[in-house]
Design a protein around this motif. Structure first.
Motif, PDB file in Angstrom:
ATOM      1  N   ALA A  12     -38.395  -6.503  -7.654  1.00 45.09           N
ATOM      2  CA  ALA A  12     -38.304  -7.465  -6.553  1.00 45.09           C
ATOM      3  C   ALA A  12     -37.884  -8.840  -7.038  1.00 45.09           C
ATOM      4  CB  ALA A  12     -39.646  -7.549  -5.829  1.00 45.09           C
ATOM      5  N   SER A  13     -38.308  -9.197  -8.262  1.00 47.10           N
ATOM      6  CA  SER A  13     -37.990 -10.533  -8.772  1.00 47.10           C
ATOM      7  C   SER A  13     -36.511 -10.697  -9.056  1.00 47.10           C
ATOM      8  CB  SER A  13     -38.786 -10.808 -10.057  1.00 47.10           C
ATOM      9  OG  SER A  13     -38.430  -9.858 -11.048  1.00 47.10           O
ATOM     10  N   GLN A  14     -35.781  -9.559  -9.167  1.00 42.26           N
ATOM     11  CA  GLN A  14     -34.359  -9.626  -9.457  1.00 42.26           C
ATOM     12  C   GLN A  14     -33.495  -9.579  -8.201  1.00 42.26           C
ATOM     13  OE1 GLN A  14     -33.054 -10.221 -12.540  1.00 42.26           O
ATOM     14  NE2 GLN A  14     -35.219 -10.572 -12.969  1.00 42.26           N
ATOM     15  N   ILE A  15     -34.111  -9.472  -7.036  1.00 40.31           N
ATOM     16  CA  ILE A  15     -33.369  -9.394  -5.781  1.00 40.31           C
ATOM     17  C   ILE A  15     -33.236 -10.782  -5.159  1.00 40.31           C
ATOM     18  CG2 ILE A  15     -33.321  -8.411  -3.459  1.00 40.31           C
ATOM     19  CD1 ILE A  15     -32.830  -6.369  -5.628  1.00 40.31           C
ATOM     20  N   ALA A  16     -31.990 -11.213  -4.946  1.00 42.37           N
ATOM     21  CA  ALA A  16     -31.760 -12.512  -4.315  1.00 42.37           C
ATOM     22  C   ALA A  16     -31.944 -12.410  -2.806  1.00 42.37           C
ATOM     23  CB  ALA A  16     -30.353 -13.009  -4.636  1.00 42.37           C
ATOM     24  N   VAL A  17     -31.320 -11.405  -2.218  1.00 47.04           N
ATOM     25  CA  VAL A  17     -31.360 -11.223  -0.762  1.00 47.04           C
ATOM     26  C   VAL A  17     -31.514  -9.737  -0.461  1.00 47.04           C
ATOM     27  CG1 VAL A  17     -30.003 -11.357   1.371  1.00 47.04           C
ATOM     28  CG2 VAL A  17     -29.944 -13.245  -0.250  1.00 47.04           C
ATOM     29  N   GLU A  18     -32.371  -9.419   0.500  1.00 45.38           N
ATOM     30  CA  GLU A  18     -32.512  -8.033   0.924  1.00 45.38           C
ATOM     31  C   GLU A  18     -32.540  -7.959   2.442  1.00 45.38           C
ATOM     32  OE1 GLU A  18     -34.918  -4.019  -0.306  1.00 45.38           O
ATOM     33  OE2 GLU A  18     -35.948  -5.953  -0.539  1.00 45.38           O
ATOM     34  N   LEU A  19     -31.692  -7.101   3.002  1.00 45.31           N
ATOM     35  CA  LEU A  19     -31.679  -6.834   4.438  1.00 45.31           C
ATOM     36  C   LEU A  19     -32.175  -5.414   4.640  1.00 45.31           C
ATOM     37  CD1 LEU A  19     -28.132  -8.278   5.251  1.00 45.31           C
ATOM     38  CD2 LEU A  19     -30.310  -9.434   5.510  1.00 45.31           C
ATOM     39  N   ALA A  20     -33.135  -5.229   5.537  1.00 43.56           N
ATOM     40  CA  ALA A  20     -33.718  -3.905   5.730  1.00 43.56           C
ATOM     41  C   ALA A  20     -33.781  -3.552   7.215  1.00 43.56           C
ATOM     42  CB  ALA A  20     -35.120  -3.844   5.121  1.00 43.56           C
ATOM     43  N   GLY A  21     -33.163  -2.438   7.579  1.00 46.30           N
ATOM     44  CA  GLY A  21     -33.244  -1.935   8.947  1.00 46.30           C
ATOM     45  C   GLY A  21     -32.621  -2.840   9.990  1.00 46.30           C
ATOM     46  N   THR A  74     -35.154 -10.763   3.594  1.00 44.15           N
ATOM     47  CA  THR A  74     -35.995 -11.272   2.515  1.00 44.15           C
ATOM     48  C   THR A  74     -35.127 -12.066   1.556  1.00 44.15           C
ATOM     49  OG1 THR A  74     -37.440  -9.342   2.686  1.00 44.15           O
ATOM     50  CG2 THR A  74     -37.616 -10.663   0.689  1.00 44.15           C
ATOM     51  N   VAL A  75     -35.525 -13.292   1.242  1.00 46.80           N
ATOM     52  CA  VAL A  75     -34.803 -14.150   0.300  1.00 46.80           C
ATOM     53  C   VAL A  75     -35.754 -14.522  -0.824  1.00 46.80           C
ATOM     54  CG1 VAL A  75     -33.575 -16.329  -0.030  1.00 46.80           C
ATOM     55  CG2 VAL A  75     -33.309 -15.060   2.113  1.00 46.80           C
ATOM     56  N   ASP A  76     -35.369 -14.213  -2.058  1.00 47.07           N
ATOM     57  CA  ASP A  76     -36.203 -14.497  -3.231  1.00 47.07           C
ATOM     58  C   ASP A  76     -37.626 -13.964  -3.062  1.00 47.07           C
ATOM     59  OD1 ASP A  76     -34.124 -15.772  -4.577  1.00 47.07           O
ATOM     60  OD2 ASP A  76     -34.573 -17.715  -3.655  1.00 47.07           O
ATOM     61  N   GLY A  77     -37.720 -12.756  -2.510  1.00 43.97           N
ATOM     62  CA  GLY A  77     -39.015 -12.097  -2.385  1.00 43.97           C
ATOM     63  C   GLY A  77     -39.852 -12.510  -1.201  1.00 43.97           C
ATOM     64  N   GLU A  78     -39.351 -13.456  -0.397  1.00 44.83           N
ATOM     65  CA  GLU A  78     -40.121 -13.948   0.749  1.00 44.83           C
ATOM     66  C   GLU A  78     -39.397 -13.597   2.050  1.00 44.83           C
ATOM     67  OE1 GLU A  78     -41.686 -18.210   2.624  1.00 44.83           O
ATOM     68  OE2 GLU A  78     -41.062 -18.094   0.522  1.00 44.83           O
ATOM     69  N   GLN A  79     -40.122 -12.970   2.970  1.00 46.77           N
ATOM     70  CA  GLN A  79     -39.528 -12.603   4.257  1.00 46.77           C
ATOM     71  C   GLN A  79     -39.281 -13.863   5.079  1.00 46.77           C
ATOM     72  OE1 GLN A  79     -41.090  -9.043   6.088  1.00 46.77           O
ATOM     73  NE2 GLN A  79     -40.757  -9.879   8.148  1.00 46.77           N
ATOM     74  N   VAL A  80     -38.083 -13.966   5.670  1.00 45.06           N
ATOM     75  CA  VAL A  80     -37.706 -15.176   6.397  1.00 45.06           C
ATOM     76  C   VAL A  80     -37.150 -14.804   7.761  1.00 45.06           C
ATOM     77  CG1 VAL A  80     -37.202 -16.509   4.308  1.00 45.06           C
ATOM     78  CG2 VAL A  80     -35.389 -15.146   5.380  1.00 45.06           C
ATOM     79  N   ALA A  90     -30.917 -24.158   3.983  1.00 46.18           N
ATOM     80  CA  ALA A  90     -32.124 -24.671   3.336  1.00 46.18           C
ATOM     81  C   ALA A  90     -32.708 -23.658   2.350  1.00 46.18           C
ATOM     82  CB  ALA A  90     -33.174 -25.036   4.387  1.00 46.18           C
ATOM     83  N   ARG A  91     -32.444 -22.363   2.591  1.00 49.96           N
ATOM     84  CA  ARG A  91     -32.916 -21.328   1.673  1.00 49.96           C
ATOM     85  C   ARG A  91     -31.846 -20.940   0.654  1.00 49.96           C
ATOM     86  NH1 ARG A  91     -38.155 -19.313   2.551  1.00 49.96           N
ATOM     87  NH2 ARG A  91     -37.618 -18.417   0.526  1.00 49.96           N
ATOM     88  N   GLY A  92     -30.780 -21.742   0.557  1.00 48.81           N
ATOM     89  CA  GLY A  92     -29.779 -21.532  -0.485  1.00 48.81           C
ATOM     90  C   GLY A  92     -28.712 -20.506  -0.169  1.00 48.81           C
ATOM     91  N   ILE A  93     -28.474 -20.264   1.124  1.00 49.36           N
ATOM     92  CA  ILE A  93     -27.430 -19.314   1.514  1.00 49.36           C
ATOM     93  C   ILE A  93     -26.274 -20.077   2.154  1.00 49.36           C
ATOM     94  CG2 ILE A  93     -26.852 -17.368   3.037  1.00 49.36           C
ATOM     95  CD1 ILE A  93     -29.758 -16.449   2.697  1.00 49.36           C
ATOM     96  N   GLY A  94     -25.068 -19.878   1.644  1.00 48.21           N
ATOM     97  CA  GLY A  94     -23.883 -20.545   2.191  1.00 48.21           C
ATOM     98  C   GLY A  94     -22.822 -19.522   2.533  1.00 48.21           C
ATOM     99  N   MET A  95     -22.006 -19.812   3.530  1.00 44.35           N
ATOM    100  CA  MET A  95     -20.995 -18.845   3.973  1.00 44.35           C
ATOM    101  C   MET A  95     -19.633 -19.511   4.127  1.00 44.35           C
ATOM    102  SD  MET A  95     -21.136 -16.204   7.187  1.00 44.35           S
ATOM    103  CE  MET A  95     -19.824 -15.021   7.496  1.00 44.35           C
ATOM    104  N   VAL A  96     -18.621 -18.864   3.556  1.00 46.46           N
ATOM    105  CA  VAL A  96     -17.235 -19.267   3.765  1.00 46.46           C
ATOM    106  C   VAL A  96     -16.619 -18.230   4.697  1.00 46.46           C
ATOM    107  CG1 VAL A  96     -14.980 -19.660   2.710  1.00 46.46           C
ATOM    108  CG2 VAL A  96     -17.061 -20.338   1.503  1.00 46.46           C
ATOM    109  N   HIS A  97     -16.368 -18.653   5.931  1.00 44.83           N
ATOM    110  CA  HIS A  97     -15.903 -17.732   6.967  1.00 44.83           C
ATOM    111  C   HIS A  97     -14.429 -17.389   6.776  1.00 44.83           C
ATOM    112  CE1 HIS A  97     -19.544 -18.329   9.503  1.00 44.83           C
ATOM    113  NE2 HIS A  97     -19.528 -19.510   8.931  1.00 44.83           N
TER     114      HIS A  97
END
Length: 553
Positions: A12-21, A74-80, A90-97
């Motif tokens: 889990a500590s190695q996962i930056a972002v996780e999307l589930a279901g 989940t971002v850095d192990g914390e569900q958001v 604010a959680r360090g996610i950026g997007m180039v569309h």
């Protein structure tokens, strides 16, 4: 390659972002259904799938632009739970569309700091940070340039810089190589490896499967809104990946037979266009010495019936101005444009369109569609006075609606109906609608600017087939594309544009993408010959054309 299992389990500590279901429904459509995605820290994770598969919707959910109906992030192990892009940033996610989110009437600096004024201010501090990021990643961004004056590639670099400026640790890049030549792609991939080495993660969305396999550490494939498997790049071929994506083999743009005739359809002689305002811009977008800047300089060429002439060039070297001059949205300061033997230089755009000039624009959102209008109204766009959109002086909505249904069926535009807005379609389906609209009027000359930008391998094949079919029937095509394989594969003749001039020509049968990309940087002129030295090293040699040969070309 595993077409059935979920992504491999990782600490889990190695996962930056996780999307589930993740599940997301829209009226008449399920965009995402039970999607799973795990992105490891310090990796490039590619997300691939055909147009309409749900990639963009999934990334908009991760970026806080839309809320999922089901599932967790989940971002850095914390569900958001993100209520807006601001929460994601604010959680360090950026997007180039894929379609950029920049204000044309503002400078680069103003666009970058907009909404983040508290980070580095809006003056010297922000300018210093922008220069620092630009230099570090080789982005070549000018803080004081006006965005409306930038080409597509420059806009993309501004978007990437904007994301890094906000301190993103996970970057979502949607079709980042669509506007780049091979050398620029190599430079971008070098930047991505540098980001990885600093522990940043990149979610890389692309339809160029060769690039995906060369840059990605992990690959997730989604089809029809759900995850269908994962792939290990080292163990997967482009053909296997295409099959997993769309259930078919990878298409090729190659054209075998020649259909070029000796009948001139479009002739351009000495076409010159000056920059708006007349003065060239120096450093930081400031006027230089007041000299007149030519954005098109004495351009001359002829395209015949059944011929595809490809124009290769780094974005911003006069391609846009050439398109504008040919379609009539920009005035030619000197020179002539002859169409089917008639001088159309003074003609307005509508008359050119009614006479048989088709147009696939380089930016479908800004120039090709009314995003908030239904598909059948977009069918009318650019052809208001022509059948089946009009009867005499009056619009014919029923005729336009019936023909829109035909285009949707013939061009496989994935949509629940013709009354949905153009904005609700994926980028590739928007492009198929535009191509269907233009080809439906049997043009004699087609301006095709990046016709397959941002579309999947299946849609690419359909668009290439339509262009080849019309070419066999005598269509003359001006093809402008950043996809050099597409340029080389579809073109009968190839010209290189640099600084507003046609500086070189090449034989599509022998030139390689690398050689063409090198010529696009201004490194060669004249006729490009493919060479191979005694040691077997390939390259190009520029053969200076004689005056007669130059005129003939």
């Amino acid at each position: 390659m595993d077409a059935s299992s979920s992504p491999p389990l990782t600490a889990a500590s190695q996962i930056a972002v996780e999307l589930a279901g993740i599940t997301k429904r829209f009226p008449g459509v399920v965009a995402n259904h039970d999607i799973h995605l795990s992105v490891r820290k310090g990796t490039v994770h590619a997300l691939v799938g055909e147009n309409g598969a749900g990639k963009s919707t999934l990334m908009k959910i991760l970026y806080g632009m839309q809320k999922p109906d089901e599932g967790t992030i989940t971002v850095d192990g914390e569900q958001v739970a993100f209520a807006s892009p601001g929460d994601a940033i604010a959680r360090g996610i950026g997007m180039v569309h894929q379609h950029f989110m920049l204000a044309d009437n503002l400078t680069v600096l103003e666009n970058v700091v907009l909404g983040s004024e508290k980070l580095y201010g809006i003056g010297a501090g922000a300018r210093k940070k922008i220069r620092e990021i630009s230099d570090r990643y080789g982005l070549g961004v000018r803080p004081d340039a006006l965005v409306e004056d930038l080409g597509v590639a420059e806009r993309q670099r501004v978007e990437i810089l904007k994301v890094l400026f906000r301190g993103a640790r996970t970057l979502i890049l949607d079709e980042p190589t669509a506007v780049l030549v091979p050398q620029e792609v190599d430079a971008l991939f070098g930047n991505l490896r540098e980001l990885k080495s600093e522990g940043l993660s990149v979610i890389f969305i692309s339809h160029k499967l060769g690039e995906v396999l060369s840059v990605a550490d992990d690959i997730t494939v989604i089809r029809r809104g759900t995850t269908v498997g994962t792939a290990v790049p080292a163990e997967t071929t482009p053909r296997q990946l295409a099959e997993l994506m769309v259930g078919s083999e990878l298409p090729t743009p190659e054209t075998s037979e020649s259909t070029v005739t000796d009948r001139a359809v479009l002739s351009v002689e000495g076409l010159t266009v000056y920059a708006a305002g007349g003065a060239s811009l120096g450093v930081e977008g400031q006027p230089a010495t007041g000299e007149v800047k030519k954005v098109l300089d004495d351009v001359t060429f002829t395209i015949h019936a059944g011929e595809v002439m490809g124009i290769a060039g780094v974005e911003g070297n006069g391609q846009t101005e050439l398109i504008d001059a040919l379609i009539g949205t920009k005035h030619a300061d000197s020179g002539t444009i002859t169409f089917l033997g008639e001088d159309i230089t003074p003609w307005p755009t509508r008359k050119r369109r009614e006479s048989g000039v088709g147009y696939i624009p380089e930016d479908r959102h800004r120039q090709g569609l009314l995003l908030e209008s239904p598909l059948w109204e977009n069918r009318i766009l650019g052809h208001v006075t022509e059948k089946p959109n009009a009867k005499g002086f009056w619009l014919d909505p029923k005729g336009a609606q019936a023909d829109t249904r035909r285009i949707v069926e013939e061009y496989d535009v994935r949509t629940p109906g013709i009354d949905v807005t153009a904005a609700s379609l994926s980028g590739g389906n928007q492009q198929k609608l535009i191509v269907g609209r233009e080809m439906s009027h049997d043009p004699k000359f087609l301006i095709a600017a990046h016709p397959t930008r941002g579309v999947d391998v299946g849609a690419q094949a359909q668009i290439w087939d339509r262009i080849r079919e019309a070419r066999r029937e005598g269509l003359a095509v001006l093809l402008i594309s950043a996809d050099l394989d597409e340029l080389i594969g579809l073109s009968d003749t190839l010209r290189v544009i640099y600084d507003g001039k046609l500086v070189a020509d090449a034989d599509p049968a022998t030139i390689t993408p690398e050689e063409l990309g090198s010529a696009m940087t201004g490194a060669a002129s004249g006729h490009l010959e493919h060479t191979e030295d005694a040691e077997g090293t390939e390259g190009t040699e520029a053969v200076e054309a004689t005056e007669g040969e130059s005129d003939a070309r």
